[in-house]
Structures are given as structure tokens and as C-alpha cells.
Design an enzyme around this catalytic site. Structure first.
Site, PDB file in Angstrom:
ATOM      1  N   THR A 107       0.850  -1.195   0.000  1.00 13.42           N
ATOM      2  CA  THR A 107       0.000   0.000   0.000  1.00 13.42           C
ATOM      3  C   THR A 107       0.882   1.240   0.000  1.00 13.42           C
ATOM      4  OG1 THR A 107      -1.715  -1.188   1.213  1.00 13.42           O
ATOM      5  CG2 THR A 107      -1.821   1.219   1.229  1.00 13.42           C
TER       6      THR A 107
ATOM      7  N   PHE B 214     -19.736  -3.714   7.210  1.00 13.09           N
ATOM      8  CA  PHE B 214     -19.118  -2.620   7.974  1.00 13.09           C
ATOM      9  C   PHE B 214     -20.151  -1.719   8.644  1.00 13.09           C
ATOM     10  CE2 PHE B 214     -15.890  -4.132   5.127  1.00 13.09           C
ATOM     11  CZ  PHE B 214     -14.752  -4.124   5.921  1.00 13.09           C
TER      12      PHE B 214
ATOM     13  N   CYS C 139      -4.213  -1.755   8.573  1.00 11.40           N
ATOM     14  CA  CYS C 139      -4.620  -1.041   7.350  1.00 11.40           C
ATOM     15  C   CYS C 139      -5.405   0.242   7.616  1.00 11.40           C
ATOM     16  CB  CYS C 139      -5.435  -1.967   6.459  1.00 11.40           C
ATOM     17  SG  CYS C 139      -4.488  -3.334   5.772  1.00 11.40           S
TER      18      CYS C 139
ATOM     19  N   LYS D 161      -3.682   3.300   9.484  1.00  9.79           N
ATOM     20  CA  LYS D 161      -2.534   3.773   8.710  1.00  9.79           C
ATOM     21  C   LYS D 161      -2.962   4.391   7.386  1.00  9.79           C
ATOM     22  CE  LYS D 161      -0.039   0.557   6.666  1.00  9.79           C
ATOM     23  NZ  LYS D 161      -0.128   0.831   5.211  1.00  9.79           N
TER      24      LYS D 161
END
Length: 439
Positions: A121, A249, A260, A263
């Protein structure tokens, strides 16, 4: 195809194992000699359901190898996948030092042309930056083509996410390189999204930032439900049935964590700030999550007045179930806050205790079971929604506690389970509290 994978963390190891499972010849590289030694013995350095079984099977079949030698791994490789870490810097940006070193190692040892796939990433523009490092240092007879191929793996389901992806993003400048990567993934029968390299880089950050925002949104709704007397789980269910919103979610709790979301949200904010964009929505997402991670402590203070001298059993340490990952886990902030307020904290997690000890050290004590942690406790905090906790005998747990009080940060129990108890105080997230048999 012969494929080399640089990095044997969650992404690199899961990717390498799964690519070997679909028939490719894969060699994984890591500079950690002990890790490579363990992998050669069939021992995974990370807890991930199904990973070790596939690792052993494909290593035995000769399709999966592990080495510390870049020269050995890169000889004959058609595709080189970079999957090293890009941890967060103090200013919120991504630390690209591991990535730079990987680029230099490739340039120093590669003797044939290849496609370099960046799976780590990274901020927009990183592929171009890494390509320049390699071009400047590579043998002039070697041609490299970059492809951006961000990963979307979830700890605890990394194998399924790799083998059954929603989509595979391929960012490219060279069409032949893109076709090569498509061919590598062809056995997965997944839809491809072909785009520019910069767009591919942005897709990863934008996706994770949106999911983090969705979590913070439902948590704010939960906090409002708790005040007005609504049930957030019914609200989330009603929302999720709308196809424009979706059910994923929308589970209320004590915030997101892991390697993840925290950050990537901050990295996207950092990029926005560099370009003069005020991404106010993401700033609020971070603020809400910070508040949510302290919510159980706030509820406990409201209930007890003060926590000094109270024993708190903390069930769950990993940031989510089915992983031993402690990165940015809400349990860290909760444990430190409780200890600072003078509480005695005894924690239990099925797999994450060893990793927790590296971070929390002697801030708290550790138990070998949920019942051991809860013995004579004034309160239980449910921090991670392991199935083991969902299936606890609540009546038996309440009977061994000093005070049968539960602060459930993951809404593990329905009302029927709670009301079956003879004596309990139950404080969930975004649902009415239930108090039975207390005087």
C-alpha cells in the site's frame, strides 16, 4: 509462471502461498533468516486460518520455496511481486524505506527483464518513484515494467480473499505487462479493473478510507441510539437492506484497528494535506474512532465512579477475531487507560497474548482462559468478538465474578441470552442496558 515475492508478512506470504496453490512456481524472499528457517519447516510466522496447511502442501509439491538470497529468487522470475511493509511515519505519511531497499535489491541482482508488481500500500506516485530507483541501478540490458496491484486482504480471511477476490486492480503503463499480470491471476476467475498506475494507487487508499468512515458513521449512530433508546443493530439491519448502502461494515463497536485502516486513513490525509485539500470528513472519521476506543472505559467510570482497585477482565486483545495481529488494536488504548486509572487488568485472548506482551508488557496480567480472567472480577470488558466469547456460559461466568457486570464492546450477546441470567448488568453499544437481579 515463475514468480518471486519480496516480503513474507501477511500480504507477501498469503499471496505467495495462494499463487503456488493455483499452479505457479513461487519463491518468497525475506531478509529475516529465522523466519525463512521456520517457513522451510512448514511453520507460519503469522496466525492465519488455512495458511499453514496450504504452505506445507505446496512446499511439499515443490511449487513453493523460501530463501534469503535475492539472486537465487530472481533468476528466471517473470514476475516480481513487492509486498514489503509501508508503516506509518510520525507525520502520518507512509515510510517507504523498506520499499526503497527492495527496489535496490532487485536492481542489484536481476539479470533478466521482468514485470515488477507493487502490491504494498503506497501513496500516489510511489510506483514511479520505485521504478526510477530500479532503472537508475539496473543493468542496462534489463527492462522493467511496473504494475500497481494493490491488495485487499483481511486478517483472518486472507486466504479466501486471495482465492476469491471481489476484483483485481491492475494499474499499468505498458499493456503487455498488464496482460502478463492478468494471466498470472487468470485461474482465480475474478473481474479485472484496468486503470492507470496512479488511479490504482488511489483506489486502495480510497477504499479503506471509505470503509473506515462507514465504521465511524455507524458508531456515531450507535452512540445516538444509546441516548434516545433505539437499538442500533435494528437500525443497521434496516439500513443495510438498502442496496445502495449494503450490510458490510455496519457493525457497531469500539472502533477499527489493525494494520490497514488507521494507517491508510492517515496516509490519505497526509497526501491531501500535501496538495492543499482539506479532507474534513476523514479528520472526523479519525476523531470518532479515537473517542470510540475509550467508550468502554467511559461507561465503566460512569457506572463505578472510579476504577481504582477494581479488577477488570478484558476478553480479547487482537484487533479482530481469527488473527493474532495487535497493530492499532483498541485493546491497547483500553488496557493503558484502565491501568492509568488504577484498575487491575487481567486479559485473555485465544491467540494474541504473545504479541500483546510485546506491546503492553507488564501493564496488565494475562490469563489462560476467559474464566480465569473473570474470577473475582468487578467487570468484564469484551473487546474482541471471538466465537469463543460468543458461546460463553454467561451464567457460569457471572457466578465467579465479584460483581456480574459486563461492558460488551462488540455486542456479542442478544437480549435473550442476557435475560436468561439470574443476575447481570449488561452494557452494550447502541442498545439499551439490561440489569437483572441487582440491588
Amino acid at each position: 509462471m515463475k514468480i518471486a515475492v519480496l516480503g513474507t508478512g501477511y500480504v507477501g506470504l498469503s499471496t505467495g502461498v495462494c499463487l503456488s496453490e493455483i499452479g505457479h512456481s513461487v519463491i518468497c524472499i525475506d531478509t529475516d533468516e529465522q523466519k525463512i528457517k521456520s517457513l522451510r519447516q512448514g511453520i507460519s510466522p503469522i496466525y492465519e486460518p488455512g495458511l499453514e496447511t496450504l504452505l506445507v502442501q505446496n512446499a511439499a509439491a515443490g511449487r513453493l520455496l523460501f530463501t534469503t538470497s535475492h539472486r537465487e529468487a530472481l533468476i528466471g522470475a517473470e514476475i516480481i511481486i513487492i509486498a514489503v511493509g509501508t508503516p506509518q511515519r510520525d507525520d502520518g505519511g507512509a515510510d517507504l524505506s523498506y520499499l526503497e531497499q527492495a527496489a535496490k535489491d532487485i536492481a542489484a541482482h536481476l539479470v533478466q527483464s521482468a514485470v515488477v508488481v507493487l502490491k504494498s500500500t503506497v501513496p500516489v506516485g510511489t510506483n514511479e518513484f520505485i521504478e526510477k530507483i530500479m532503472e537508475d541501478q539496473c543493468n542496462e540490458r534489463v527492462t522493467l515494467e511496473m504494475v500497481s496491484n494493490p491488495e485487499f486482504l483481511r486478517q483472518g480471511s486472507a486466504i479466501m480473499d486471495t482465492m476469491q477476490p471481489d476484483r483485481i486492480i491492475i494499474g499499468f503503463d505498458n499493456e503487455e505487462a498488464a496482460m502478463k499480470v492478468q494471466e498470472m491471476y487468470r485461474p482465480l476467475n475474478a473481474p479485472f479493473v484496468l486503470t492507470s498506475i496512479k488511479s490504482a494507487e488511489m483506489i486502495k487508499y480510497a477504499s479503506n478510507a471509505f470503509l473506515a468512515t462507514k465504521i465511524s458513521f455507524i458508531n456515531e449512530v450507535a452512540n445516538l441510539c444509546g441516548v434516545v433508546g433505539a437499538d442500533v443493530e435494528d437500525v443497521a439491519k434496516g439500513m443495510g437492506k438498502d442496496k445502495r448502502i449494503g450490510e458490510s461494515f455496519l457493525q457497531p463497536g469500539i472502533g477499527y484497528g489493525g494494520s490497514c485502516f488507521p494507517k491508510d486513513v492517515k496516509a490519505l490525509l497526509h497526501t491531501a494535506n500535501l496538495h492543499g485539500i482539506q479532507f474534513s470528513l476523514l479528520k472526523e472519521t479519525v476523531a470518532i474512532n479515537d473517542f470510540q476506543q475509550e467508550l468502554l472505559v467511559t461507561k465503566a467510570i460512569k457506572r463505578f465512579g472510579e476504577l481504582k482497585g477494581k479488577k477488570v477482565a478484558m476478553l480479547g486483545l487482537a484487533f479482530k477475531p481469527e488473527t493474532d495481529d495487535m497493530r492499532e488494536a483498541p485493546s491497547i488504548k483500553i488496557a493503558r487507560s484502565l491501568a492509568k486509572l488504577g484498575a487491575e487488568v487481567v486479559a485473555y485472548d485465544p491467540v494474541a497474548i504473545d504479541n500483546a506482551k510485546k506491546i503492553l508488557r507488564d501493564t496488565i496480567r494475562y490469563a489462560s482462559s476467559a474464566h480465569e480472567a473473570a474470577l473475582d472480577a468487578d467487570a468484564v470488558f469484551i473487546v474482541t468478538e471471538w466465537n469463543e466469547f460468543r458461546h460463553l456460559n454467561l451464567e457460569a461466568l457471572m457466578n465467579i465474578m465479584k460483581q456480574p457486570i459486563v461492558f460488551d464492546g462488540r455486542n456479542c450477546f442478544g437480549e435473550e441470552r442476557i435475560r436468561a441470567c439470574k443476575k447481570i448488568e449488561y452494557y452494550p453499544i447502541g442498545r439499551p442496558s439490561i440489569i437483572i437481579g441487582m440491588t
